[in-house]
Design an enzyme around this catalytic site. Structure first.
Site, PDB file in Angstrom:
ATOM      1  CG  ASP A 148      -0.255   0.238   2.501  1.00 57.19           C
ATOM      2  OD1 ASP A 148       0.607  -0.591   2.872  1.00 57.19           O
ATOM      3  OD2 ASP A 148      -0.529   1.254   3.161  1.00 57.19           O
ATOM      4  CE1 TYR A 178      -4.523   2.752   4.496  1.00 53.05           C
ATOM      5  CE2 TYR A 178      -3.120   0.894   5.085  1.00 53.05           C
ATOM      6  CZ  TYR A 178      -3.312   2.105   4.432  1.00 53.05           C
ATOM      7  OH  TYR A 178      -2.289   2.669   3.730  1.00 53.05           O
ATOM      8  CG  ASP A 228       3.526  -0.702   5.126  1.00 50.43           C
ATOM      9  OD1 ASP A 228       3.143  -0.604   3.941  1.00 50.43           O
ATOM     10  OD2 ASP A 228       2.743  -0.698   6.088  1.00 50.43           O
ATOM     11  CD  GLU A 288       4.206   5.426   4.444  1.00 49.50           C
ATOM     12  OE1 GLU A 288       3.827   6.020   5.474  1.00 49.50           O
ATOM     13  OE2 GLU A 288       4.260   4.185   4.344  1.00 49.50           O
TER      14      GLU A 288
END
Ligand code: NAG
Ligand code: NAG
Length: 493
Positions: free
Chosen positions: A79, A233, A82, A472
């Protein structure tokens, strides 16, 4: 999917293409931006990489994903920075890619990127088909343990952390994850309808099955699988939005009103919640968690919920008397402290889609006592896109590898660690942290990645790998920009 079949579509689209209007200056090379924004997804690929992989510093990884649950859950996308795979945001990424192609595929064909966009989507939907292979009983919600994964700074190719499989089922439901998968598969079925009818049919029938599961066994995966998905999430906004959104996409994909009563029922519940919580910004929310503005813009295309869609537009337009969105002094939309560029991309895409509809309907946007022409929304989206590509006070692009100045310290394990090509030997879990913490630029360019964005509501940017909120990248930040850049390839206004 065969190239010949795709060409039929691309060439067809080229013939249909309207001539661009004249007016604003092309500040940036949007074709190049589109091309790079798609390339980024290759850096996020999990599993056995295809022979046509262009981002070659990435190698095969996670080839046994799913084994712990006795299923095949290889491939798909990591995603963000990571190495966990989460079906919920991955599905939203697919829905946005599909919508980008549906609305603005003509611009992609012009830059020969239609096929790359379709392949980017298919790598995602192939995974979603695996995640729903055991319906009617089970939907796979994620692979990997986020805690052990986050305790390492490890290349995906070296990954030796546990890869548990988390599922929702009829007794432990997950209406948001199943609902978003239904939306993604339904939207993608429209994209592949002509290019690959058999695949399109598979996507649509699986979308219906996923919707039935989501709607029949209502509940949130935040309750069913708890700390595997929360706080990462966690479904903060509830699952009625995914039920409405998926129903609306199924109506569009089946060209029917079969799901209308479910859509209306879910929206009634959303509005009740809105009254109770006084959640006034809901009409300008559009993210992996919260689909509200997207639902209304999608439905407004068939003449429904027009007032709500207009509330979205009025909430966003900088000169609107009923604006709810803030802007930085340099003009960037500012919504959240972390990963603000998600809102920048998703609201820009929505603005372009809504503007297209308003223009086709020969209407204007009424905000309080002021009326705006559709091109005001296009101007808003263009300013956002141009800011991201370098027209901003820092004079830098927030897309890696675009323009002369761009982020060098991207919060991304694979990009910051040396590639297998130059460092073939294993780098264990905690050894990698020296690459997170060191001040050197990333070793591998994650070309096309759009990162979190400038510091909290300012136009200043700390290019610091340790500040994930700023540096990120994620798949659902890039996905809406695919449509935005495609639009500006052949439309100036
Ligand atoms: C349903 O899912 C829950 C949570 O993942 C799991 O504990 C349970 O064993 C599953 N039930 C069945 C029948 O698979
Ligand atoms: C970020 O900005 C918002 C709005 O200006 C403010 O409420 C919040 O405290 C800020 N957070 C930080 C960490 O500076």
């Amino acid at each position: 999917m065969s190239m010949e079949r795709i060409c039929v579509v691309v060439c067809g689209v080229l013939l249909l293409m309207s001539t661009a209007s004249v007016g604003w200056e092309q500040k940036h090379d949007y074709k190049l931006a589109l091309s790079k924004s798609l390339l980024f997804f290759e850096g996020q690929r999990s599993g056995q990489l295809p022979s046509w992989q262009r981002m070659t510093w990435r190698k095969n990884s996670a080839l046994r994903d799913g084994q712990e649950g006795g299923v095949d859950l290889t491939e798909g996308y990591y995603d963000a920075g990571d190495n966990v795979k989460y079906s919920f945001p991955m599905a939203f990424t697919a829905t946005l890619l599909a919508w980008s192609i549906i609305e603005f595929g003509d611009g992609m064909a012009m830059g020969d990127e239609w096929i790359n966009a379709a392949e980017t989507l298919k790598w995602n939907t192939d995974f979603l088909l695996k995640a729903t292979a055991n319906l009617p009983n089970t939907v796979y919600a994620m692979v990997g343990n986020p805690y052990s994964d986050h305790n390492c700074w490890e290349r995906p190719e070296d990954m030796d952390t546990p890869r548990p499989v988390y599922a929702v089922n009829t007794t432990h439901p997950g209406s948001e994850v199943a609902g978003e998968i239904a939306a993604a598969l339904a939207a993608a079925s429209i994209v592949f309808k002509i290019a690959d009818p058999a695949y399109s049919w598979r996507l649509l029938s699986k979308a219906k099955e996923a919707y039935y599961f989501a709607n029949t066994y209502q509940g949130s995966y935040s309750d069913s699988i708890g700390d595997a998905v929360c706080p990462f999430y966690c479904d903060f906004s509830g699952y009625q939005d995914e039920l409405a959104w998926a129903g609306a996409w199924l109506n569009k994909a089946t060209d029917s009103q079969k799901y209308q009563k479910h859509v209306d029922a879910a929206i009634r519940k959303i509005k009740l919640m809105q009254e109770v919580t006084d959640y006034s910004s809901i009409d300008t929310e559009f993210s992996w968690d919260n689909k509200h503005a997207g639902i209304y813009v999608l439905l407004s295309q068939i003449g429904q919920y027009k007032k709500e869609a207009q509330t979205f537009a009025c909430g966003v337009l900088p000169e609107s008397p009923t604006r709810t969105i803030q802007y930085t002094p340099g003009g960037l939309l500012f919504k959240t402290e972390g990963c603000n560029n998600q809102a920048v991309g998703s609201l820009s895409l929505l603005a372009l889609i809504y503007a297209k509809h308003v223009r086709l309907a020969r209407q204007r946007i009424t905000c309080g006592n002021t009326k705006f022409p559709a091109w005001k929304l296009v101007e808003f989206a263009k300013n956002q896109a141009d800011y991201i590509l370098g027209t901003n006070p820092m004079g830098m692009s927030y897309m890696v590898g675009f323009g002369p100045k761009f982020p060098q310290h991207v919060h991304h394990r694979a990009s910051s660690l040396p590639s297998i090509d130059v460092h073939p030997s294993f780098i264990p879990c905690t050894d990698g942290f020296s690459y997170l913490d060191n001040p050197n630029p990333n070793l591998n360019e994650l070309t096309g990645a759009i990162i979190g964005g400038p510091n909290n509501g300012t136009d200043y940017f700390d290019d610091d790998r340790r500040r994930a909120a700023l540096t990120e990248p994620t798949t659902y930040v890039n996905a809406p920009f695919v449509g935005v850049f495609a639009y500006f390839i052949n439309h100036k206004k």
